[in-house]
Scaffold this active site. Structure first.
Site, PDB file in Angstrom:
ATOM      1  N   ASN A  73     -59.487 -48.702 -34.385  1.00 29.43           N
ATOM      2  CA  ASN A  73     -58.220 -49.112 -34.975  1.00 29.43           C
ATOM      3  C   ASN A  73     -58.043 -50.594 -34.640  1.00 29.43           C
ATOM      4  O   ASN A  73     -57.622 -50.947 -33.547  1.00 29.43           O
ATOM      5  CB  ASN A  73     -57.098 -48.266 -34.358  1.00 29.43           C
ATOM      6  CG  ASN A  73     -55.741 -48.601 -34.924  1.00 29.43           C
ATOM      7  OD1 ASN A  73     -55.594 -49.579 -35.660  1.00 29.43           O
ATOM      8  ND2 ASN A  73     -54.740 -47.810 -34.568  1.00 29.43           N
ATOM      9  N   ARG A 119     -59.609 -46.895 -39.026  1.00 28.46           N
ATOM     10  CA  ARG A 119     -58.270 -46.802 -39.600  1.00 28.46           C
ATOM     11  C   ARG A 119     -58.081 -48.050 -40.465  1.00 28.46           C
ATOM     12  O   ARG A 119     -58.244 -49.172 -39.996  1.00 28.46           O
ATOM     13  CB  ARG A 119     -57.227 -46.792 -38.494  1.00 28.46           C
ATOM     14  CG  ARG A 119     -55.826 -46.895 -39.041  1.00 28.46           C
ATOM     15  CD  ARG A 119     -54.832 -47.187 -37.966  1.00 28.46           C
ATOM     16  NE  ARG A 119     -53.503 -47.237 -38.513  1.00 28.46           N
ATOM     17  CZ  ARG A 119     -52.578 -48.096 -38.085  1.00 28.46           C
ATOM     18  NH1 ARG A 119     -52.854 -48.949 -37.138  1.00 28.46           N
ATOM     19  NH2 ARG A 119     -51.383 -48.086 -38.622  1.00 28.46           N
ATOM     20  N   HIS A 143     -48.283 -44.449 -41.665  1.00 28.70           N
ATOM     21  CA  HIS A 143     -48.362 -43.384 -40.653  1.00 28.70           C
ATOM     22  C   HIS A 143     -48.931 -42.104 -41.259  1.00 28.70           C
ATOM     23  O   HIS A 143     -48.689 -41.008 -40.748  1.00 28.70           O
ATOM     24  CB  HIS A 143     -46.973 -43.038 -40.076  1.00 28.70           C
ATOM     25  CG  HIS A 143     -46.460 -44.012 -39.070  1.00 28.70           C
ATOM     26  ND1 HIS A 143     -45.115 -44.181 -38.840  1.00 28.70           N
ATOM     27  CD2 HIS A 143     -47.095 -44.853 -38.210  1.00 28.70           C
ATOM     28  CE1 HIS A 143     -44.939 -45.093 -37.896  1.00 28.70           C
ATOM     29  NE2 HIS A 143     -46.118 -45.529 -37.513  1.00 28.70           N
ATOM     30  N   LEU A 175     -41.814 -41.161 -34.313  1.00 30.10           N
ATOM     31  CA  LEU A 175     -40.928 -42.134 -33.680  1.00 30.10           C
ATOM     32  C   LEU A 175     -41.669 -42.826 -32.541  1.00 30.10           C
ATOM     33  O   LEU A 175     -41.797 -42.272 -31.438  1.00 30.10           O
ATOM     34  CB  LEU A 175     -39.663 -41.445 -33.156  1.00 30.10           C
ATOM     35  CG  LEU A 175     -38.928 -40.513 -34.143  1.00 30.10           C
ATOM     36  CD1 LEU A 175     -37.730 -39.861 -33.472  1.00 30.10           C
ATOM     37  CD2 LEU A 175     -38.505 -41.276 -35.394  1.00 30.10           C
ATOM     38  N   ARG A 208     -38.276 -53.665 -36.063  1.00 26.13           N
ATOM     39  CA  ARG A 208     -38.064 -53.759 -37.520  1.00 26.13           C
ATOM     40  C   ARG A 208     -36.713 -53.185 -37.891  1.00 26.13           C
ATOM     41  O   ARG A 208     -36.285 -52.162 -37.330  1.00 26.13           O
ATOM     42  CB  ARG A 208     -39.159 -53.011 -38.278  1.00 26.13           C
ATOM     43  CG  ARG A 208     -40.515 -53.611 -38.095  1.00 26.13           C
ATOM     44  CD  ARG A 208     -41.568 -52.861 -38.923  1.00 26.13           C
ATOM     45  NE  ARG A 208     -42.877 -52.999 -38.309  1.00 26.13           N
ATOM     46  CZ  ARG A 208     -43.754 -52.020 -38.175  1.00 26.13           C
ATOM     47  NH1 ARG A 208     -43.497 -50.821 -38.655  1.00 26.13           N
ATOM     48  NH2 ARG A 208     -44.908 -52.238 -37.602  1.00 26.13           N
ATOM     49  N   ASN A 259     -41.528 -37.885 -26.063  1.00 31.75           N
ATOM     50  CA  ASN A 259     -41.115 -38.043 -24.658  1.00 31.75           C
ATOM     51  C   ASN A 259     -39.624 -38.077 -24.391  1.00 31.75           C
ATOM     52  O   ASN A 259     -39.215 -37.882 -23.250  1.00 31.75           O
ATOM     53  CB  ASN A 259     -41.722 -39.328 -24.091  1.00 31.75           C
ATOM     54  CG  ASN A 259     -43.227 -39.263 -24.063  1.00 31.75           C
ATOM     55  OD1 ASN A 259     -43.788 -38.367 -23.453  1.00 31.75           O
ATOM     56  ND2 ASN A 259     -43.876 -40.177 -24.757  1.00 31.75           N
ATOM     57  N   GLU A 277     -53.892 -39.196 -34.384  1.00 29.43           N
ATOM     58  CA  GLU A 277     -54.444 -39.822 -35.586  1.00 29.43           C
ATOM     59  C   GLU A 277     -55.968 -39.942 -35.505  1.00 29.43           C
ATOM     60  O   GLU A 277     -56.664 -39.857 -36.519  1.00 29.43           O
ATOM     61  CB  GLU A 277     -53.821 -41.213 -35.776  1.00 29.43           C
ATOM     62  CG  GLU A 277     -52.323 -41.119 -36.050  1.00 29.43           C
ATOM     63  CD  GLU A 277     -51.582 -42.429 -35.841  1.00 29.43           C
ATOM     64  OE1 GLU A 277     -51.741 -43.325 -36.678  1.00 29.43           O
ATOM     65  OE2 GLU A 277     -50.839 -42.558 -34.847  1.00 29.43           O
TER      66      GLU A 277
HETATM   67  P1  ADP Z   1     -46.885 -47.145 -31.114  1.00 32.73           P
HETATM   68  O1  ADP Z   1     -46.013 -46.930 -32.307  1.00 32.73           O
HETATM   69  O2  ADP Z   1     -47.132 -48.596 -30.809  1.00 32.73           O
HETATM   70  O3  ADP Z   1     -48.123 -46.278 -31.075  1.00 32.73           O
HETATM   71  P2  ADP Z   1     -45.783 -45.299 -29.164  1.00 32.73           P
HETATM   72  O4  ADP Z   1     -45.954 -44.144 -30.077  1.00 32.73           O
HETATM   73  O5  ADP Z   1     -46.557 -45.319 -27.892  1.00 32.73           O
HETATM   74  O6  ADP Z   1     -45.987 -46.694 -29.865  1.00 32.73           O
HETATM   75  O7  ADP Z   1     -44.215 -45.367 -28.798  1.00 32.73           O
HETATM   76  C1  ADP Z   1     -43.687 -46.391 -28.022  1.00 32.73           C
HETATM   77  C2  ADP Z   1     -42.205 -46.104 -27.827  1.00 32.73           C
HETATM   78  O8  ADP Z   1     -42.071 -44.844 -27.146  1.00 32.73           O
HETATM   79  C3  ADP Z   1     -41.489 -47.147 -26.962  1.00 32.73           C
HETATM   80  O9  ADP Z   1     -40.214 -47.426 -27.499  1.00 32.73           O
HETATM   81  C4  ADP Z   1     -41.348 -46.413 -25.644  1.00 32.73           C
HETATM   82  O10 ADP Z   1     -40.242 -46.859 -24.897  1.00 32.73           O
HETATM   83  C5  ADP Z   1     -41.106 -45.000 -26.130  1.00 32.73           C
HETATM   84  N1  ADP Z   1     -41.277 -44.036 -25.056  1.00 32.73           N
HETATM   85  C6  ADP Z   1     -42.396 -43.688 -24.385  1.00 32.73           C
HETATM   86  N2  ADP Z   1     -42.089 -42.800 -23.391  1.00 32.73           N
HETATM   87  C7  ADP Z   1     -40.760 -42.606 -23.440  1.00 32.73           C
HETATM   88  C8  ADP Z   1     -39.835 -41.811 -22.697  1.00 32.73           C
HETATM   89  N3  ADP Z   1     -40.232 -41.046 -21.680  1.00 32.73           N
HETATM   90  N4  ADP Z   1     -38.534 -41.851 -23.044  1.00 32.73           N
HETATM   91  C9  ADP Z   1     -38.114 -42.622 -24.061  1.00 32.73           C
HETATM   92  N5  ADP Z   1     -38.931 -43.387 -24.812  1.00 32.73           N
HETATM   93  C10 ADP Z   1     -40.232 -43.385 -24.498  1.00 32.73           C
END
Ligand code: ADP
Length: 418
Positions: free
Chosen positions: A7, A99, A189, A218, A250, A346, A398
Site C-alpha cells: 500500500n 492497493r 475504502h 471510522l 477532512r 476501539n 483490507e
Molecule cells: P487509518 O484510517 O489511517 O488507517 P486508523 O483506522 O488506524 O487510521 O484509525 C485512526 C483513528 O482511530 C485515530 O483517530 C485514533 O485516535 C482512533 N483510535 C484508535 N484507537 C482508539 C481508541 N481506543 N479510542 C478512540 N479512538 C481510537
C-alpha cells in the site's frame, strides 16, 4: 502462495506478506508472515517491521524514494535477523498485490498488471493526483527490483462501489459534466467495506446475496457504505475521499458555496481551500486541538473541553444521518450496522453515542457488550439478541482482500472469498 501486499502512499508505504491458499472448497486460508511500515520517505524515514509472533523492530534511516523503501523491505524480509522460514530469497515471493486508490470507471475489478493496465491507472491519475502516482511508483519499483516476470495485481479502492446505480452516483450537476469529465461519486475504502461484507456472511454462515448491512469505516478517513444483497448500493465518499462523513482532518459534506465565500473573504485560492478542507478541517478543525479521536475523547472526558465535545457531537450526528438515510433508501431491509476502522473498532464511547439514538430504527443497544470491546474476540455483537436492527464490531482486513484477489488473478482459481 506467498504474496507481498503493498500500500504505497505519497510518503509512506505499508506492507504485509501473506501466505494464502485456495482450498478445494474455494475457501481462502491466510497466514500472516510479516508486516511493516515505512514513513517519511524522502527524508529521515522511520521503519517498523514485525514478523508474526515476534517483537516489532524499529529503525530510522534516510530513504530517498519508494524504490529504496521497497528494496529495504525486501532485504529485511530475506535477512537472517527477520528469521522468516518461508522467505529465504526473493524467489519465495510469488506475487505482489497493490492497493490502487482510483480505478475510475475503467476498472470495476482487480486485474493482473501489464502495460495497458499501467496506462489505465495513469489515465485515472487526474482523479487521484496524490494517490495513484504513489501506487504506480510501487508497481514500478517491484518491476525494477524483482523483474518483469513477477505477477503483480492491482486491487482498486473504488471497485467495490462499481455496483452503484446512476441515481446513487450522480451529483445534482449538469449531466454534461459527467459525460465530459466523469464527475460522479466513486466511493473509496472499497476493500474494507468488501471485507466487512465477507466477514459478516462468514460469521452468519449466509450467502453473499443475503448480506444487507451498513458498514461504517471510522479511522482517520471515514466512510459509510450501504451494502444490499452483498453489493455496495451507496457510499458516503464521493468524487474524492473528501465527501461524506466528518473525518480526522477532512470536512466531509459542506455547502460548495463556502469555497467561493472563503475565496472572497480570506483571499484563499483553490489550492489553499483544498488544503483547508482536506488537512485542517474535520475533528482537527472543530476541536482546534488534534485529529486524533483518542486525544479528543480524553480532552472531552477529562477536561470537559467544549470544542472537543462539539467535535464528537458533530462527528456522531453526521454518521447517524447517513445511517438513517441508507436505512430508508433500503426500505428498512438492513439487518445490521457494522463498526470498523481505528475508531469503530476501539471506541466504545463513540459507538454508544451513535447507537443509543438509533432506537428509532429498531436498534436496541447493549452497553455491556459494547464496553467489553473486542478483548480477545475476533468480533462482537453490541446490540441485544432481540434487537430488530443489530450492531456489530468487526475489525477490517483490507490486506486479506488484496491477497485474495491477487491469488485469484494469478492462479485463475475460483474462490468465493471476499
Ligand atoms: P487509518 O484510517 O489511517 O488507517 P486508523 O483506522 O488506524 O487510521 O484509525 C485512526 C483513528 O482511530 C485515530 O483517530 C485514533 O485516535 C482512533 N483510535 C484508535 N484507537 C482508539 C481508541 N481506543 N479510542 C478512540 N479512538 C481510537
Amino acid at each position: 502462495m506467498h504474496i507481498l501486499v503493498l500500500n504505497s502512499g505519497s510518503s509512506s508505504l505499508k506492507f504485509q506478506v501473506i501466505d494464502i491458499v485456495i482450498t478445494e472448497t474455494g475457501e481462502c486460508q491466510a497466514h500472516y508472515l510479516a508486516k511493516g511500515l515505512v514513513e517519511s520517505i524522502g527524508s529521515n524515514a522511520q521503519l517498523t517491521f514485525t514478523v508474526s509472533g515476534k517483537q516489532k523492530t524499529r529503525q530510522n534511516k534516510p530513504i530517498k524514494n519508494h524504490q529504496i523503501a521497497i528494496d529495504t523491505i525486501l532485504q529485511w524480509l530475506v535477512s537472517p535477523q527477520a528469521e522468516i522460514d518461508a522467505i529465504q530469497s526473493f524467489d519465495d515471493i510469488q506475487a505482489v498485490g497493490h492497493r490502487v486508490v482510483h480505478g475510475g470507471e475503467r476498472f470495476a475489478k482487480s486485474i493482473l498488471i501489464d502495460q495497458t493496465v499501467i496506462s489505465g491507472i495513469e489515465k485515472c491519475m487526474e482523479l487521484a493526483p496524490l494517490h495513484n502516482p504513489a501506487n504506480l511508483k510501487g508497481i514500478e519499483a517491484i518491476t525494477a527490483l524483482l523483474g518483469s516476470d513477477i505477477p503483480q495485481v492491482a486491487v482498486f479502492d473504488t471497485a467495490f462501489h462499481a455496483t452503484l446505480s446512476e441515481a446513487a452516483y450522480l451529483y445534482g450537476l449538469p449531466y454534461q459534466f459527467y459525460r465530459r469529465y466523469k464527475i460522479r461519486r466513486y466511493g473509496f475504502h472499497g476493500n474494507s467495506h468488501r471485507y466487512i461484507a465477507y466477514k459478516y456472511r462468514k460469521i452468519h454462515n449466509i450467502p453473499a446475496k443475503e448480506v444487507n448491512i451498513i458498514s461504517l469505516h471510522l479511522g482517520n478517513g471515514c466512510s459509510a457504505c450501504s451494502i444490499h444483497a452483498g453489493k455496495s448500493i451507496d457510499t458516503s465518499m464521493g468524487f474524492t475521499p473528501l465527501d461524506g462523513l466528518v473525518m480526522g482532518t477532512r470536512s466531509g459534506d459542506i455547502d460548495a458555496s463556502i469555497l467561493n465565500y472563503l475565496h472572497s473573504k480570506e483571499g484563499m485560492d483553490f489550492a489553499e481551500i483544498d488544503n483547508l478542507l482536506n488537512k485542517q478541517s474535520g475533528l482537527l478543525g472543530i476541536s482546534g486541538l488534534t485529529s486524533d479521536m483518542r486525544e479528543i475523547l480524553d480532552e472531552a472526558n477529562e477536561h470537559d473541553d467544549r470544542r472537543a465535545k462539539l467535535a464528537i457531537e458533530i462527528f456522531c450526528r453526521n454518521i447517524r444521518k447517513y445511517i438513517a438515510a441508507y436505512f430508508v433508501e433500503a426500505s428498512g431491509k438492513v439487518d445490521a450496522i457494522v463498526f470498523t476502522g481505528g475508531i469503530g473498532e476501539n471506541s466504545a464511547q463513540i459507538r454508544e453515542i451513535i447507537c443509543t439514538q438509533l432506537i428509532a430504527i429498531g436498534l436496541e443497544f447493549d452497553p455491556l457488550a459494547n464496553n467489553q470491546g473486542l478483548d480477545n474476540c475476533e468480533y462482537r455483537q453490541i446490540s441485544t439478541p432481540d434487537s430488530k436492527l443489530k450492531a456489530w464490531v468487526i475489525p477490517t482486513n483490507e490486506e486479506f482482500i488484496i491477497a485474495v484477489d491477487t491469488i485469484r488473478e494469478v492462479t485463475l482459481k475460483k474462490s468465493a472469498c471476499g
